[in-house]
Structure formats: C-alpha cells, structure tokens
Design a protein around this motif. Structure first.
Motif, PDB file in Angstrom:
ATOM      1  N   PHE A   1       0.876  -1.170   0.000  1.00 35.72           N
ATOM      2  CA  PHE A   1       0.000   0.000   0.000  1.00 35.72           C
ATOM      3  C   PHE A   1       0.915   1.222   0.000  1.00 35.72           C
ATOM      4  CE2 PHE A   1      -2.051  -3.496   2.068  1.00 35.72           C
ATOM      5  CZ  PHE A   1      -3.394  -3.428   1.714  1.00 35.72           C
ATOM      6  N   ARG A   2       0.849   2.023  -1.064  1.00 40.05           N
ATOM      7  CA  ARG A   2       1.812   3.123  -1.151  1.00 40.05           C
ATOM      8  C   ARG A   2       1.322   4.200  -2.106  1.00 40.05           C
ATOM      9  NH1 ARG A   2       6.896   0.497  -2.509  1.00 40.05           N
ATOM     10  NH2 ARG A   2       6.958  -0.011  -0.268  1.00 40.05           N
ATOM     11  N   GLN A   3       1.439   5.445  -1.677  1.00 41.78           N
ATOM     12  CA  GLN A   3       1.179   6.616  -2.521  1.00 41.78           C
ATOM     13  C   GLN A   3      -0.199   6.569  -3.179  1.00 41.78           C
ATOM     14  OE1 GLN A   3       4.810   6.365  -4.936  1.00 41.78           O
ATOM     15  NE2 GLN A   3       5.625   8.147  -3.825  1.00 41.78           N
ATOM     16  N   GLY A   4      -1.180   6.120  -2.405  1.00 40.46           N
ATOM     17  CA  GLY A   4      -2.559   6.191  -2.861  1.00 40.46           C
ATOM     18  C   GLY A   4      -3.051   5.024  -3.677  1.00 40.46           C
ATOM     19  N   TYR A   5      -2.216   3.986  -3.873  1.00 41.76           N
ATOM     20  CA  TYR A   5      -2.644   2.812  -4.640  1.00 41.76           C
ATOM     21  C   TYR A   5      -2.103   1.549  -3.994  1.00 41.76           C
ATOM     22  CZ  TYR A   5      -3.972   6.103  -8.277  1.00 41.76           C
ATOM     23  OH  TYR A   5      -4.560   7.127  -8.962  1.00 41.76           O
ATOM     24  N   PHE A   6      -2.816   0.455  -4.161  1.00 45.65           N
ATOM     25  CA  PHE A   6      -2.310  -0.841  -3.698  1.00 45.65           C
ATOM     26  C   PHE A   6      -2.740  -1.933  -4.650  1.00 45.65           C
ATOM     27  CE2 PHE A   6      -6.470  -0.539  -1.605  1.00 45.65           C
ATOM     28  CZ  PHE A   6      -6.994  -1.814  -1.743  1.00 45.65           C
ATOM     29  N   ASP A   7      -2.009  -3.032  -4.584  1.00 46.25           N
ATOM     30  CA  ASP A   7      -2.341  -4.206  -5.390  1.00 46.25           C
ATOM     31  C   ASP A   7      -3.270  -5.116  -4.595  1.00 46.25           C
ATOM     32  OD1 ASP A   7      -0.196  -5.066  -3.536  1.00 46.25           O
ATOM     33  OD2 ASP A   7      -0.449  -6.964  -4.591  1.00 46.25           O
ATOM     34  N   GLN A   8      -4.016  -5.927  -5.295  1.00 44.30           N
ATOM     35  CA  GLN A   8      -4.859  -6.938  -4.655  1.00 44.30           C
ATOM     36  C   GLN A   8      -4.895  -8.172  -5.555  1.00 44.30           C
ATOM     37  OE1 GLN A   8      -8.460  -5.658  -2.690  1.00 44.30           O
ATOM     38  NE2 GLN A   8      -9.626  -7.365  -3.519  1.00 44.30           N
ATOM     39  N   THR A   9      -4.539  -9.308  -4.996  1.00 39.79           N
ATOM     40  CA  THR A   9      -4.540 -10.551  -5.759  1.00 39.79           C
ATOM     41  C   THR A   9      -5.597 -11.492  -5.198  1.00 39.79           C
ATOM     42  OG1 THR A   9      -2.820 -11.468  -4.325  1.00 39.79           O
ATOM     43  CG2 THR A   9      -2.097 -10.366  -6.333  1.00 39.79           C
ATOM     44  N   ALA A  10      -6.085 -12.382  -6.039  1.00 40.61           N
ATOM     45  CA  ALA A  10      -7.119 -13.324  -5.600  1.00 40.61           C
ATOM     46  C   ALA A  10      -7.005 -14.619  -6.381  1.00 40.61           C
ATOM     47  CB  ALA A  10      -8.510 -12.729  -5.779  1.00 40.61           C
ATOM     48  N   GLU A  11      -7.466 -15.702  -5.752  1.00 43.30           N
ATOM     49  CA  GLU A  11      -7.557 -17.015  -6.386  1.00 43.30           C
ATOM     50  C   GLU A  11      -8.950 -17.574  -6.163  1.00 43.30           C
ATOM     51  OE1 GLU A  11      -4.601 -19.400  -4.489  1.00 43.30           O
ATOM     52  OE2 GLU A  11      -2.904 -18.409  -5.473  1.00 43.30           O
ATOM     53  N   LEU A  12      -9.458 -18.301  -7.153  1.00 46.43           N
ATOM     54  CA  LEU A  12     -10.734 -18.997  -7.028  1.00 46.43           C
ATOM     55  C   LEU A  12     -10.533 -20.454  -7.441  1.00 46.43           C
ATOM     56  CD1 LEU A  12     -13.122 -16.278  -8.466  1.00 46.43           C
ATOM     57  CD2 LEU A  12     -13.217 -17.211  -6.147  1.00 46.43           C
ATOM     58  N   TRP A  13     -10.838 -21.355  -6.498  1.00 45.16           N
ATOM     59  CA  TRP A  13     -10.611 -22.783  -6.673  1.00 45.16           C
ATOM     60  C   TRP A  13     -11.932 -23.535  -6.753  1.00 45.16           C
ATOM     61  CZ3 TRP A  13      -5.582 -25.004  -6.420  1.00 45.16           C
ATOM     62  CH2 TRP A  13      -4.557 -24.116  -6.090  1.00 45.16           C
ATOM     63  N   GLY A  14     -11.957 -24.579  -7.591  1.00 47.16           N
ATOM     64  CA  GLY A  14     -13.128 -25.426  -7.685  1.00 47.16           C
ATOM     65  C   GLY A  14     -13.155 -26.470  -6.591  1.00 47.16           C
ATOM     66  N   ALA A  15     -14.299 -27.112  -6.439  1.00 50.38           N
ATOM     67  CA  ALA A  15     -14.469 -28.126  -5.405  1.00 50.38           C
ATOM     68  C   ALA A  15     -13.569 -29.331  -5.637  1.00 50.38           C
ATOM     69  CB  ALA A  15     -15.935 -28.564  -5.350  1.00 50.38           C
ATOM     70  N   ASP A  16     -13.120 -29.528  -6.887  1.00 50.20           N
ATOM     71  CA  ASP A  16     -12.253 -30.667  -7.202  1.00 50.20           C
ATOM     72  C   ASP A  16     -10.770 -30.346  -7.043  1.00 50.20           C
ATOM     73  OD1 ASP A  16     -11.985 -28.905  -9.283  1.00 50.20           O
ATOM     74  OD2 ASP A  16     -12.433 -30.348 -10.873  1.00 50.20           O
ATOM     75  N   GLY A  17     -10.444 -29.160  -6.506  1.00 44.12           N
ATOM     76  CA  GLY A  17      -9.054 -28.794  -6.287  1.00 44.12           C
ATOM     77  C   GLY A  17      -8.379 -28.147  -7.476  1.00 44.12           C
ATOM     78  N   GLN A  18      -9.137 -27.844  -8.530  1.00 43.70           N
ATOM     79  CA  GLN A  18      -8.560 -27.184  -9.694  1.00 43.70           C
ATOM     80  C   GLN A  18      -8.612 -25.667  -9.512  1.00 43.70           C
ATOM     81  OE1 GLN A  18      -7.201 -28.872 -12.463  1.00 43.70           O
ATOM     82  NE2 GLN A  18      -7.457 -30.592 -11.060  1.00 43.70           N
ATOM     83  N   LEU A  19      -7.517 -24.993  -9.831  1.00 41.65           N
ATOM     84  CA  LEU A  19      -7.482 -23.543  -9.808  1.00 41.65           C
ATOM     85  C   LEU A  19      -8.214 -23.033 -11.048  1.00 41.65           C
ATOM     86  CD1 LEU A  19      -6.482 -20.987  -8.387  1.00 41.65           C
ATOM     87  CD2 LEU A  19      -4.338 -21.210  -9.660  1.00 41.65           C
ATOM     88  N   LEU A  20      -9.335 -22.350 -10.832  1.00 43.18           N
ATOM     89  CA  LEU A  20     -10.193 -21.927 -11.936  1.00 43.18           C
ATOM     90  C   LEU A  20      -9.866 -20.533 -12.453  1.00 43.18           C
ATOM     91  CD1 LEU A  20     -13.652 -23.192 -10.607  1.00 43.18           C
ATOM     92  CD2 LEU A  20     -12.056 -24.367 -12.146  1.00 43.18           C
ATOM     93  N   ALA A  21      -9.471 -19.635 -11.552  1.00 47.04           N
ATOM     94  CA  ALA A  21      -9.200 -18.264 -11.968  1.00 47.04           C
ATOM     95  C   ALA A  21      -8.283 -17.596 -10.959  1.00 47.04           C
ATOM     96  CB  ALA A  21     -10.488 -17.458 -12.098  1.00 47.04           C
ATOM     97  N   THR A  22      -7.454 -16.688 -11.456  1.00 43.75           N
ATOM     98  CA  THR A  22      -6.653 -15.805 -10.611  1.00 43.75           C
ATOM     99  C   THR A  22      -6.894 -14.384 -11.096  1.00 43.75           C
ATOM    100  OG1 THR A  22      -4.746 -16.164 -12.074  1.00 43.75           O
ATOM    101  CG2 THR A  22      -4.869 -17.491 -10.056  1.00 43.75           C
ATOM    102  N   SER A  23      -6.746 -13.433 -10.185  1.00 41.44           N
ATOM    103  CA  SER A  23      -6.961 -12.042 -10.579  1.00 41.44           C
ATOM    104  C   SER A  23      -5.995 -11.132  -9.844  1.00 41.44           C
ATOM    105  CB  SER A  23      -8.407 -11.601 -10.299  1.00 41.44           C
ATOM    106  OG  SER A  23      -8.630 -11.461  -8.913  1.00 41.44           O
ATOM    107  N   VAL A  24      -5.769  -9.981 -10.445  1.00 39.90           N
ATOM    108  CA  VAL A  24      -4.962  -8.930  -9.813  1.00 39.90           C
ATOM    109  C   VAL A  24      -5.627  -7.605 -10.149  1.00 39.90           C
ATOM    110  CG1 VAL A  24      -3.406  -8.750 -11.796  1.00 39.90           C
ATOM    111  CG2 VAL A  24      -2.669  -7.923  -9.567  1.00 39.90           C
ATOM    112  N   GLN A  25      -5.681  -6.728  -9.186  1.00 39.01           N
ATOM    113  CA  GLN A  25      -6.255  -5.414  -9.447  1.00 39.01           C
ATOM    114  C   GLN A  25      -5.442  -4.314  -8.777  1.00 39.01           C
ATOM    115  OE1 GLN A  25     -10.091  -4.511  -7.160  1.00 39.01           O
ATOM    116  NE2 GLN A  25     -10.167  -6.750  -7.240  1.00 39.01           N
ATOM    117  N   THR A  26      -5.545  -3.133  -9.351  1.00 37.67           N
ATOM    118  CA  THR A  26      -4.955  -1.936  -8.782  1.00 37.67           C
ATOM    119  C   THR A  26      -6.072  -1.099  -8.212  1.00 37.67           C
ATOM    120  OG1 THR A  26      -3.150  -1.954 -10.389  1.00 37.67           O
ATOM    121  CG2 THR A  26      -3.581   0.111  -9.257  1.00 37.67           C
TER     122      THR A  26
END
Length: 270
Positions: A240-265
């Motif tokens: 978190f710095r100078q008015g902006y920060f990064d945010q990362t996320a993961e979404l996993w399925g019930a079978d243990g497969q990684l379905l999506a990842t995201s990053v935002q400013t």
C-alpha cells in the motif's frame, strides 16, 4: 423469476454494428454505483455472446474510467484480431458521451496438453462448519453471494486501534440464489473480495478499483463440472503506497482445480 439476478443484471440487447445496450441493476448496487464484478461480467458477456466468438476466455482486463450512474449504458464491441489460436476483443462502455469503462478480452480454443499445477489448494474447514456472513442491511450486491469465511472475515465495525492487520482472507463463496458456474459468473466472482485496505485498517475509507485483470484457467466444460458448489477463494495484498495498492485473488473449484486468478490496482485516500 425465470432468470437468475446475475443474468438479468448482465443482459444486453444488440443494437447492430457491434453495439449493445444494457441497464444497471439495483440488485448488485454498491456504495456509489454498480458492483464492479457485475460490470466486468457484463463486458465479458458482450464478447461471449458475439456470433463470431472463438473458444473460451483466457484473460479479461477491465479499466474503470469513471463512476457508472444508475440507468442505461451502451457497449461497443470490436473484434480487434483473430489469429489461428487466439481472438482479441476491445470493449467500451459508455453512458451518454462519457466513457465509463473499457476492457480487453482474449479468447482461445483450449486443447489438451501437458499440465502442471504448482499452486496448492488452500486448506479450509468444511464449508458447512462455517457460518455464512450476515449481509442484511448491507450494500445490495453482498446479498447476491454467500460468504463463509475461514480467515480474514469482513469487518463492518471499525477497530479501536490503527495497527495494520493482515490483508489475507480465505473463504467459500458462491452466487445467491445458487447458479451454475459459467464465465459470466466467474468474472463477477473474481471481484467479490472487498478491497483489502478495509481489512487492513479495519475501517471504510474512500477507495475503488481502477483496473482488474482476471485470468481463466479452464474451459466451459471445466466450469460446468463445478455446478453450484461453492468456490474456495483467497485474497491478499503486497503493498500500500502513494494512494494505490495491489490486490490478488484465487478462485478454486471443489475438485481442487485452480479456476481463476486475478490482480487489481486500487485507489485509496487515507
């Protein structure tokens, strides 16, 4: 109701020449405008429903240019380029003369290949052992999802101290009412993690996503196999710095497969 609220919120009417028309939904309203995940899902749906669409989405980047007002909006969909393996779209959302959001989406026909998943499925207690978050009286969009937090639950009451807390959260999340998972829903779900600065400082302050990129790691069949089961989600931030920060996320399925990842400013004022 014959359609899920998300389908109604992201519904688009073709107007010809690559233009479509939609309307914001009160059911997915946030503090000052529509929930950003709904906007991302709407922009993606414009390309998903194009007759010449090739394959499934691989990546979606949405830039939130200006506040989106309640009411009608127009989307311009441009097929920028189609190659042998990928298809590229440019998408613009306007309200009147104002450009309020832009997006780029990459589609591809996935083929079977060598596969490897170094990422490890987060270890959470069974979903049924975690209490759903109470969303009564909160922003409308929160009621459109079921949140069962294992760690880093959303705090709505300000903390007494100003000491920064962890930005990490892990939880089960799914649409309410239940809905079969598809790319429209997954695009919206990738933005269901409240901006991390609320979690870190323990209070709400001016903040908003500027740019959100979601990477999809499966095809339509892989999402269909998920059905209506809750996804496992994690979110975190690194700086978190100078008015902006990064945010990362993961979404996993019930079978243990990684379905999506995201990053935002995310912009913030503190």
């Amino acid at each position: 109701m014959t359609q899920h609220p998300l389908d109604l919120a992201t519904h688009l009417t073709p107007k010809g020449n690559g233009r479509l028309e939609g309307h914001t939904s009160p059911g997915y309203w946030n503090m000052m405008g529509p929930f950003g995940g709904t906007t991302a899902a709407t922009l993606l749906r414009a390309a998903l429903e194009a007759p010449q669409r090739l394959g499934d989405p691989v990546a979606l980047t949405v830039n939130f240019c200006a506040p989106i007002a309640e009411g009608m909006f127009e989307i311009e969909l441009i097929e920028a380029r189609t190659n042998r393996s990928t298809q590229h779209w440019m998408i613009v959302m306007r309200q009147g003369d104002d450009m309020v959001a832009t997006a780029s989406a990459v589609f591809a026909v996935r083929r079977e290949s060598w596969a490897h998943q170094p990422a490890a499925l987060p270890k959470l207690p069974p979903a049924e052992t975690l209490t759903p978050m109470d969303t009564v009286g909160r922003n409308a969009w929160l009621s459109r999802y079921e949140f069962r937090f294992a760690e880093g639950a959303i705090r709505f009451e300000p903390r007494e101290d100003d000491k920064p807390d962890s930005a990490y959260s892990s939880l089960y999340v799914r649409d309410l009412p239940e809905r079969e998972l598809d790319f429209t829903a997954l695009a919206a779900l990738s933005d269901t993690f409240l901006v991390r600065i609320f979690q870190v400082l323990g209070k709400f302050l001016p903040a908003g996503t500027v740019s959100l990129t979601t990477y999809f790691h499966t095809d339509a069949a892989g999402l269909a196999a998920q059905g209506t089961k809750p996804l496992i989600g994690t979110a975190d931030s690194k700086v978190f710095r100078q008015g902006y920060f990064d945010q990362t996320a993961e979404l996993w399925g019930a079978d243990g497969q990684l379905l999506a990842t995201s990053v935002q400013t995310v912009y913030y004022k503190a």
